[in-house]
Design an enzyme around this catalytic site. Structure first.
Site, PDB file in Angstrom:
ATOM      1  CG  LEU A 215      39.616  -2.570  92.902  1.00 47.05           C
ATOM      2  CD1 LEU A 215      40.479  -2.505  94.020  1.00 47.05           C
ATOM      3  CD2 LEU A 215      39.542  -1.846  91.958  1.00 47.05           C
ATOM      4  CG  HIS A 216      33.622  -5.483  88.788  1.00 44.24           C
ATOM      5  ND1 HIS A 216      33.997  -4.447  89.102  1.00 44.24           N
ATOM      6  CD2 HIS A 216      33.530  -5.980  87.547  1.00 44.24           C
ATOM      7  CE1 HIS A 216      32.850  -3.954  87.619  1.00 44.24           C
ATOM      8  NE2 HIS A 216      32.476  -4.515  86.969  1.00 44.24           N
ATOM      9  NE  ARG A 217      35.525  -2.036  84.653  1.00 40.32           N
ATOM     10  CZ  ARG A 217      34.531  -2.319  83.673  1.00 40.32           C
ATOM     11  NH1 ARG A 217      34.464  -3.290  82.715  1.00 40.32           N
ATOM     12  NH2 ARG A 217      33.517  -1.908  84.190  1.00 40.32           N
ATOM     13  CG  ASP A 294      37.691  -1.667  88.503  1.00 42.08           C
ATOM     14  OD1 ASP A 294      36.250  -1.917  89.110  1.00 42.08           O
ATOM     15  OD2 ASP A 294      37.938  -3.166  89.027  1.00 42.08           O
TER      16      ASP A 294
END
Ligand code: UD1
Length: 379
Positions: A215-217, A294
């Site tokens: 997850l990084h968005r 994501d």
């Protein structure tokens, strides 16, 4: 005849696995004397694990030029690439003369900024992975895609939806080529070596009995409430199936700031790792029971690997991964994530199929077009 001079751009992690096979095809003996590819790294990503490791593992030659733009706001990062690219393109290739064409991949800030610098200097642009649209203009990548495609005159598309999107936006059909998915070239080439690494075993896990999370968005990690909801579900589920989570630097920062890192650290089923190299990561994803992500590229890779992919986005620019592949759109909804994780664990998740032309041969098709086009004898 003088060789064609190409300037090939990489900047951020998802660019390297797309450029590596293309560079190999352009450097191949069959094209010797016909084309010279100058590799330019903007330096958008500079951490060893987000950049250097990919050169080592993918056997990609070192950049001929590094712009070292580093991190910054979108405007700052874009402006630095514009300024430094203009200078580099103005100087031309090492042996003298002018660049005939810029080749960019994907949708990161470096892709868009380098294209803009080139087109303003009269250098035409080929965009690999053109035509992807999420129709969500709150995503910086969507803006990067629209801008890059609008100023490119060779649009190299990975699936038929891209052809439709570009036609709707008025791009002439002769500029648009369905070539397949260059990132899958890398996956197919590296998979045997990745499997040998036994990523799960080294973490004390069993193939098929763990999940992988990335997850990084901003939509998932920037709002502490949204992030807390996702952390709750992942911690709960990790009691039933261990989860491996290689954490992007911005996510580590957001988890720390929101006081949530400790929740993960205290959960015995959660394995927090630094960002991984290509081989280690593929070793884990290719043998996972489920992927929660994501990322854009991982939706495609999981489709080819046949692994269920719960995509933490409300939309996707890669609809073929939902229609034909293994991806399901979850948004940032913790309840939906929980329901679908349970479905996977109970063995009720559907199978997918590999989209056409995701066959490991896309780079060769692109190289052939690049050479033919500039000679003026493209189909
Ligand atoms: C970029 C891409 C995104 C891609 C992602 C993959 C854009 C708009 N976004 O997002 O599409 O999915 O890469 O990783 O181009 N940082 C480091 N070390 C680095 C690079 C970044 O610590 O080597 C940290 C910095 O705090 C930086 C932040 O990560 O400010 C964000 O980096 P940036 O390149 O702006 O975007 P990504 O989130 O990595």
């Amino acid at each position: 005849m003088k060789p064609i001079q190409l300037a090939c751009i990489v900047g951020a992690r998802p660019n390297f696995m797309k450029m590596a096979p293309l560079l190999r095809a352009l450097d191949a003996e069959t094209l010797a004397g016909k084309v010279v590819a100058t590799l330019i790294h903007t330096g958008q990503h500079y951490d060893k694990n987000l950049s250097e490791v990919f050169f080592e593992e993918l056997g990609m030659r070192r950049p001929d030029l590094s712009l070292e733009v580093g991190s910054g706001s979108h405007a700052v990062q874009t402006a630095r690439v514009l300024e430094r690219m203009e200078e580099v393109l103005g100087k031309g290739p090492a042996g003298g003369g002018r660049f005939d064409r810029l080749v960019v991949v994907g949708d990161v800030n470096s892709t868009m900024a380098a294209s803009l610098a080139a087109v303003k200097m009269g250098i035409s642009v080929a965009h690999v992975e053109a035509g992807l649209r999420s129709f969500d203009r709150t995503m910086p990548e969507e803006i990067n895609r629209i801008v890059t495609d609008s100023i490119s005159d060779m649009l190299l598309v990975s699936d038929p939806a891209g052809i439709e999107n570009l036609a709707r936006e008025g791009h002439p059909a002769e500029q648009v080529h369905l070539v397949g998915n260059v990132m899958i070239d890398t996956l197919m080439r590296m998979l045997p070596r990745a499997r040998e690494l036994d990523g799960p075993g080294r973490l004390g896990l069993q193939a098929g009995h763990y999940g992988v999370v990335t997850l990084h968005r901003p939509a998932n990690v920037d709002d502490p409430d949204v992030l807390a909801g996702l952390v709750d579900v992942l911690v709960d589920i990790s009691a039933d199936i261990p989860l491996v989570f290689p954490v992007h630097p911005r996510t580590t920062e957001r988890l720390t700031r929101a006081g949530l890192l400790g929740r993960f650290e205290q959960a015995p089923g959660i394995h927090l790792l630094s960002p991984l190299g290509y081989l280690d990561f593929l070793s884990l994803t290719s043998q996972a029971r489920v992927i929660v992500t994501d990322s854009g590229g991982l939706q495609e890779e999981s489709t080819v690997l046949g692994i269920p992919c719960l995509t933490m986005r409300p939309n996707t620019e890669r609809p073929v991964t939902v229609e034909e592949g293994t991806s399901t759109l979850i948004g940032s909804d913790p309840d939906k994530l929980r329901r679908h994780l349970v479905e996977v664990l109970e063995g009720r998740y559907r199978q997918g199929r590999c989209p056409d032309l995701w066959d490991g041969q896309a780079a060769g098709r692109i190289a052939a077009l690049l050479v033919a086009d500039i000679k003026g004898d493209a189909a």
